[in-house]
Design a protein around this motif. Structure first.
Motif, PDB file in Angstrom:
ATOM      1  N   ALA A  17       0.831  -1.207   0.000  1.00  0.00           N
ATOM      2  CA  ALA A  17       0.000   0.000   0.000  1.00  0.00           C
ATOM      3  C   ALA A  17       0.862   1.252   0.000  1.00  0.00           C
ATOM      4  O   ALA A  17       0.580   2.225  -0.717  1.00  0.00           O
ATOM      5  N   ALA A  18       1.924   1.239   0.812  1.00  0.00           N
ATOM      6  CA  ALA A  18       2.802   2.407   0.898  1.00  0.00           C
ATOM      7  C   ALA A  18       3.495   2.683  -0.434  1.00  0.00           C
ATOM      8  O   ALA A  18       3.560   3.832  -0.891  1.00  0.00           O
ATOM      9  N   VAL A  19       4.010   1.649  -1.059  1.00  0.00           N
ATOM     10  CA  VAL A  19       4.723   1.825  -2.323  1.00  0.00           C
ATOM     11  C   VAL A  19       3.766   2.272  -3.423  1.00  0.00           C
ATOM     12  O   VAL A  19       4.078   3.182  -4.203  1.00  0.00           O
ATOM     13  N   LEU A  20       2.590   1.655  -3.494  1.00  0.00           N
ATOM     14  CA  LEU A  20       1.626   2.052  -4.518  1.00  0.00           C
ATOM     15  C   LEU A  20       1.227   3.514  -4.337  1.00  0.00           C
ATOM     16  O   LEU A  20       1.192   4.289  -5.308  1.00  0.00           O
ATOM     17  N   ALA A  21       0.918   3.902  -3.098  1.00  0.00           N
ATOM     18  CA  ALA A  21       0.531   5.293  -2.845  1.00  0.00           C
ATOM     19  C   ALA A  21       1.656   6.255  -3.209  1.00  0.00           C
ATOM     20  O   ALA A  21       1.421   7.328  -3.783  1.00  0.00           O
ATOM     21  N   LYS A  22       2.876   5.868  -2.886  1.00  0.00           N
ATOM     22  CA  LYS A  22       4.029   6.715  -3.215  1.00  0.00           C
ATOM     23  C   LYS A  22       4.152   6.911  -4.724  1.00  0.00           C
ATOM     24  O   LYS A  22       4.388   8.028  -5.206  1.00  0.00           O
ATOM     25  N   THR A  23       3.980   5.837  -5.479  1.00  0.00           N
ATOM     26  CA  THR A  23       4.092   5.944  -6.938  1.00  0.00           C
ATOM     27  C   THR A  23       2.949   6.760  -7.538  1.00  0.00           C
ATOM     28  O   THR A  23       3.069   7.254  -8.660  1.00  0.00           O
ATOM     29  N   LYS A  24       1.853   6.901  -6.799  1.00  0.00           N
ATOM     30  CA  LYS A  24       0.711   7.684  -7.274  1.00  0.00           C
ATOM     31  C   LYS A  24       0.729   9.122  -6.753  1.00  0.00           C
ATOM     32  O   LYS A  24      -0.244   9.855  -6.900  1.00  0.00           O
ATOM     33  N   GLY A  25       1.827   9.513  -6.142  1.00  0.00           N
ATOM     34  CA  GLY A  25       1.981  10.905  -5.758  1.00  0.00           C
ATOM     35  C   GLY A  25       1.593  11.266  -4.341  1.00  0.00           C
ATOM     36  O   GLY A  25       1.564  12.452  -3.983  1.00  0.00           O
ATOM     37  N   TYR A  26       1.295  10.266  -3.503  1.00  0.00           N
ATOM     38  CA  TYR A  26       0.963  10.540  -2.110  1.00  0.00           C
ATOM     39  C   TYR A  26       2.229  10.796  -1.292  1.00  0.00           C
ATOM     40  O   TYR A  26       3.290  10.234  -1.575  1.00  0.00           O
ATOM     41  N   ALA A  27       2.093  11.627  -0.275  1.00  0.00           N
ATOM     42  CA  ALA A  27       3.108  11.722   0.768  1.00  0.00           C
ATOM     43  C   ALA A  27       2.790  10.616   1.769  1.00  0.00           C
ATOM     44  O   ALA A  27       1.725  10.627   2.386  1.00  0.00           O
ATOM     45  N   VAL A  28       3.689   9.653   1.909  1.00  0.00           N
ATOM     46  CA  VAL A  28       3.388   8.434   2.662  1.00  0.00           C
ATOM     47  C   VAL A  28       4.289   8.320   3.886  1.00  0.00           C
ATOM     48  O   VAL A  28       5.507   8.560   3.804  1.00  0.00           O
ATOM     49  N   PHE A  29       3.683   7.924   4.992  1.00  0.00           N
ATOM     50  CA  PHE A  29       4.436   7.589   6.197  1.00  0.00           C
ATOM     51  C   PHE A  29       3.939   6.257   6.702  1.00  0.00           C
ATOM     52  O   PHE A  29       2.739   6.068   6.929  1.00  0.00           O
ATOM     53  N   LEU A  30       4.847   5.293   6.852  1.00  0.00           N
ATOM     54  CA  LEU A  30       4.494   3.958   7.334  1.00  0.00           C
ATOM     55  C   LEU A  30       5.010   3.783   8.756  1.00  0.00           C
ATOM     56  O   LEU A  30       6.165   4.120   9.056  1.00  0.00           O
ATOM     57  N   SER A  31       4.175   3.226   9.620  1.00  0.00           N
ATOM     58  CA  SER A  31       4.535   3.025  11.021  1.00  0.00           C
ATOM     59  C   SER A  31       4.207   1.607  11.446  1.00  0.00           C
ATOM     60  O   SER A  31       3.121   1.097  11.180  1.00  0.00           O
ATOM     61  N   ASP A  32       5.177   0.963  12.115  1.00  0.00           N
ATOM     62  CA  ASP A  32       4.967  -0.403  12.602  1.00  0.00           C
ATOM     63  C   ASP A  32       5.405  -0.481  14.062  1.00  0.00           C
ATOM     64  O   ASP A  32       6.497  -0.029  14.423  1.00  0.00           O
ATOM     65  N   GLN A  33       4.554  -1.060  14.889  1.00  0.00           N
ATOM     66  CA  GLN A  33       4.858  -1.216  16.308  1.00  0.00           C
ATOM     67  C   GLN A  33       6.043  -2.150  16.527  1.00  0.00           C
ATOM     68  O   GLN A  33       6.794  -2.013  17.493  1.00  0.00           O
ATOM     69  N   SER A  34       6.230  -3.095  15.612  1.00  0.00           N
ATOM     70  CA  SER A  34       7.314  -4.067  15.715  1.00  0.00           C
ATOM     71  C   SER A  34       8.416  -3.756  14.699  1.00  0.00           C
ATOM     72  O   SER A  34       8.322  -2.774  13.947  1.00  0.00           O
ATOM     73  N   GLU A  35       9.432  -4.596  14.653  1.00  0.00           N
ATOM     74  CA  GLU A  35      10.477  -4.443  13.650  1.00  0.00           C
ATOM     75  C   GLU A  35       9.968  -4.892  12.291  1.00  0.00           C
ATOM     76  O   GLU A  35       9.216  -5.860  12.182  1.00  0.00           O
ATOM     77  N   ILE A  36      10.378  -4.195  11.272  1.00  0.00           N
ATOM     78  CA  ILE A  36       9.983  -4.522   9.900  1.00  0.00           C
ATOM     79  C   ILE A  36      11.023  -5.473   9.306  1.00  0.00           C
ATOM     80  O   ILE A  36      12.233  -5.276   9.494  1.00  0.00           O
ATOM     81  N   ARG A  37      10.551  -6.494   8.623  1.00  0.00           N
ATOM     82  CA  ARG A  37      11.463  -7.451   8.005  1.00  0.00           C
ATOM     83  C   ARG A  37      12.365  -6.755   7.000  1.00  0.00           C
ATOM     84  O   ARG A  37      11.961  -5.822   6.302  1.00  0.00           O
ATOM     85  N   GLU A  38      13.603  -7.225   6.905  1.00  0.00           N
ATOM     86  CA  GLU A  38      14.599  -6.578   6.057  1.00  0.00           C
ATOM     87  C   GLU A  38      14.144  -6.472   4.603  1.00  0.00           C
ATOM     88  O   GLU A  38      14.406  -5.474   3.932  1.00  0.00           O
ATOM     89  N   GLU A  39      13.482  -7.512   4.114  1.00  0.00           N
ATOM     90  CA  GLU A  39      13.066  -7.484   2.707  1.00  0.00           C
ATOM     91  C   GLU A  39      12.098  -6.350   2.429  1.00  0.00           C
ATOM     92  O   GLU A  39      12.133  -5.726   1.366  1.00  0.00           O
ATOM     93  N   TYR A  40      11.233  -6.048   3.414  1.00  0.00           N
ATOM     94  CA  TYR A  40      10.285  -4.953   3.229  1.00  0.00           C
ATOM     95  C   TYR A  40      10.952  -3.604   3.451  1.00  0.00           C
ATOM     96  O   TYR A  40      10.621  -2.622   2.780  1.00  0.00           O
ATOM     97  N   LYS A  41      11.895  -3.539   4.372  1.00  0.00           N
ATOM     98  CA  LYS A  41      12.625  -2.280   4.566  1.00  0.00           C
ATOM     99  C   LYS A  41      13.380  -1.888   3.298  1.00  0.00           C
ATOM    100  O   LYS A  41      13.418  -0.706   2.926  1.00  0.00           O
TER     101      LYS A  41
END
Length: 289
Positions: A17-41
């Motif tokens: 969702a974050a990447v798609l929104a970014k490519t469509k011109g949104y200002a995106v901020f993603l927040s996760d309570q836990s650690e994000i897996r390296e592949e997604y980072k």
């Protein structure tokens, strides 16, 4: 005002969702309570998405214009409650992806069998030469898939959690394989709430759309009898019901599919997938394909 979006959760759905929104011109901020897996980072960094992990910056989240909540995050976590108390719209990754897809949507949900059916339908359409993506609650998220290709058909496996966050999204074809008690901890242990969630797959459908359902499922049959659903009903049954529209198994163990003035006949023994549940899956795939 610039379009801005906050995404809760940095897994497959949230990252897509974050990447798609970014490519469509949104200002995106993603927040996760836990650690994000390296592949997604790596994906987030590659696309220049601003993100945090290991906690939430409440100030940024509670002033968001809109929030995409990953399906794995329950409604009762404090940050989600606070976001809703602020009146900030909360949607699913599927709802966001649907805004940027102009093709034909084939949406599949159910307590069991939805993955097999989605893969089968996707296979049939690909064999027919269609430009199709199979995504959703398996493999790539729908949003992530749309960052990589522009298909004409989307075969989507959709969970009840994703359906809960849908508002304007519409299925051109909606299929419910069955409904049995599942994930009730997310629905206050109220089976009807879970059932209502599954039936959201039919929302926004019009008379030009199709609703395919298991006519042998007593829960589904009860719900259909008490609801007014706009789409054309397409029942499937492993019993010899002799339908004029839909699919059934006759006395000779032949699968009869009657859909859009076309008839297909296949013996049960000819099915690549054997077993009762796979007969339903094959019938659904035959109707849609």
């Amino acid at each position: 005002m610039d379009k801005s979006l906050v995404v809760l959760g940095g897994g497959e759905a949230g990252t897509g969702a974050a990447v798609l929104a970014k490519t469509k011109g949104y200002a995106v901020f993603l927040s996760d309570q836990s650690e994000i897996r390296e592949e997604y980072k790596r994906v987030l960094i590659h696309h220049g998405v601003d993100f945090e992990e290991g906690g939430h910056s409440h100030g940024r989240l509670l002033t968001a214009q809109e929030v995409v909540k990953s399906p794995g995050i329950p409604e009762n976590v404090p940050i989600v409650k606070q976001i809703r108390e602020k009146g900030i719209p909360v949607i699913s990754d599927m709802e966001l992806a649907g805004r940027f897809f102009n093709g034909y949507t084939i949406c599949i949900t159910g307590s069991n069998g939805k993955t097999t059916t989605a893969l089968l339908v996707g296979h049939i359409l690909k064999r027919a030469g269609k430009k199709v993506v199979v995504a959703g609650n398996m493999g790539d998220s729908f949003a992530m898939a749309l960052t990589r290709e522009t298909p004409d058909y989307a075969v989507l496996e959709i969970s009840s959690f994703q359906l809960d966050g849908m508002r304007r999204f519409k299925a051109n074809m909606a299929l419910i394989t069955n409904i049995t008690p599942d994930h009730l901890d997310r629905y206050d242990y109220d089976f009807q709430k879970y059932v209502d969630s599954k039936l959201k797959i039919t929302q926004n459908q019009t008379p030009g759309d199709y609703f395919i359902y298991n006519a042998d499922d007593p829960v589904l049959q009860k719900e259909i009898n008490k609801r007014t659903l706009a789409a054309k009903h397409v029942p499937i049954s492993i019993n010899p019901l002799k339908m004029n529209y839909g699919a059934y198994v006759n006395e000779d163990k032949e699968m009869i599919i009657q859909f859009n003035k076309k008839e297909k006949i296949m013996t049960i023994e000819e099915l690549a997938l054997q077993g009762k549940h796979n007969t339903y899956n094959s019938m659904a795939g035959g109707v849609i394909g």
